[in-house]
Design a protein around this motif. Structure first.
Motif, mmCIF file in Angstrom:
data_model
loop_
_atom_site.group_PDB
_atom_site.id
_atom_site.type_symbol
_atom_site.label_atom_id
_atom_site.label_comp_id
_atom_site.label_asym_id
_atom_site.label_seq_id
_atom_site.Cartn_x
_atom_site.Cartn_y
_atom_site.Cartn_z
ATOM 1 N N ARG A 91 0.856 -1.195 0.000
ATOM 2 C CA ARG A 91 0.000 0.000 0.000
ATOM 3 C C ARG A 91 0.888 1.239 0.000
ATOM 4 O O ARG A 91 1.689 1.440 0.919
ATOM 5 N N GLY A 132 -2.391 5.685 -0.709
ATOM 6 C CA GLY A 132 -3.684 5.094 -0.419
ATOM 7 C C GLY A 132 -4.058 3.969 -1.379
ATOM 8 O O GLY A 132 -5.038 3.263 -1.133
ATOM 9 N N ALA B 25 -5.406 7.739 3.551
ATOM 10 C CA ALA B 25 -6.501 6.892 3.044
ATOM 11 C C ALA B 25 -7.184 7.589 1.878
ATOM 12 O O ALA B 25 -7.172 8.814 1.773
ATOM 13 N N ARG B 26 -7.773 6.758 1.017
ATOM 14 C CA ARG B 26 -8.488 7.284 -0.140
ATOM 15 C C ARG B 26 -9.880 7.765 0.279
ATOM 16 O O ARG B 26 -10.427 7.330 1.300
ATOM 17 N N GLU B 29 -12.340 5.040 0.865
ATOM 18 C CA GLU B 29 -12.146 4.336 2.140
ATOM 19 C C GLU B 29 -12.765 5.140 3.286
ATOM 20 O O GLU B 29 -13.418 4.580 4.176
ATOM 21 N N LEU B 53 -8.455 -1.076 5.936
ATOM 22 C CA LEU B 53 -7.579 -0.868 4.788
ATOM 23 C C LEU B 53 -7.292 -2.176 4.055
ATOM 24 O O LEU B 53 -7.147 -2.188 2.834
#
Lengths: 181, 181
Positions: A91, A132, B25-26, B29, B53
């Protein structure tokens, strides 16, 4: 083989990258960052800086810092006795990471392994990961990564790590890095 | 049971905590952050905000945001058929986290579960985690956490997550949160 000075310099560059990525780690963890040259003696081109946060008999959580354009050489995590082999999710936490695995080869790959090692890179399906974004490799699937022009920081979430059993495509690779004064 | 407005408010508070903790984080998400009230209907006191995640058939990596003094109720991850049960490492990323498990009870614990649920908290060995500090719970070992006065953010690195099979000490707990308009 790397010198202790080169090891410490790479560790410090990794600490800056981890800080930029927002990675929270204790001083004693940073002191133990592994600087791996994979026995190739060309750390700027082939290598990785590895911060291990969790390493139990069941799982591992690591953070990898790659210097600009540094390549982590192609390898797979094999089956071993009763263990199916390491499943690994990579990731991206910071920068750009070029990730390669089996599949349709990229016609114009961004990744550039060292020219003299080109034959040790056999999988060319490309995924460009930005922060991400992630990809999961099942056990025994060959893969390799390269950091972008500013380097990269990536999490590795996996089942039990068995680093010294990893199978590298390049016969010159030695997983344990020799550090000399 | 929580309202959709309360769910969204808690999700936004979690996003701020994750940002303070440097979690990357996206957007998709963050949209899926689970707001869990454990069926107790007292989210500020008993609950957790959970960002998943990684969730494969082998491992999970999650990030938990706890609001100030919010308690994640006592539970354990049981054996299930051929699965030994979830092994879990809790690692503080931001704030202070009070973690409880079996062992010598703290004489003056910092953690304070809601008074009316005190009987559902049976393990009182205390570990105070600050950023970068962590503890690993083997399968089937009861544990609970509480965020400090500013809340907390913690990683959960584990073997396969089986949340709905978790066994909570409090018989009132329902693992799935009902959200109403």
């Amino acid at each position: 083989m790397i010198t202790r000075a080169a090891q410490e310099a790479a560790r410090r560059r990794a600490i800056v990258l981890f800080d930029q990525a927002g990675i929270v780690a204790r001083a004693d963890e940073l002191d133990r960052i592994e600087v791996a040259d994979f026995g190739l003696g060309e750390l700027e081109q082939s290598g990785a800086q590895i911060l291990t946060l969790v390493d139990t008999s069941q799982i591992a959580a690591k953070v990898l810092a790659l210097l600009p354009h540094q390549v982590l050489p192609e390898h797979r995590h094999p089956h071993m006795g009763g263990y199916a082999g390491k499943e690994e999710t990579i990731r991206c936490a910071w920068g750009e990471l070029y990730v390669y695995g089996p599949g349709e080869p990229a016609p114009h790959p961004k990744g550039r392994p060292p020219a003299h090692r080109r034959q040790a890179y056999t999988v060319w399906h490309e995924q460009l990961l930005r922060p991400g974004e992630q990809v999961t490799f099942p056990p025994d699937v060959p893969h390799w990564f390269q950091g972008g022009s500013r380097g990269a920081v990536a999490w590795s979430f996996s089942t039990k790590a068995t680093d010294v059993a990893d199978v590298f495509t390049d016969p010159d690779v030695r997983r344990e890095t020799l550090v000399v004064d």
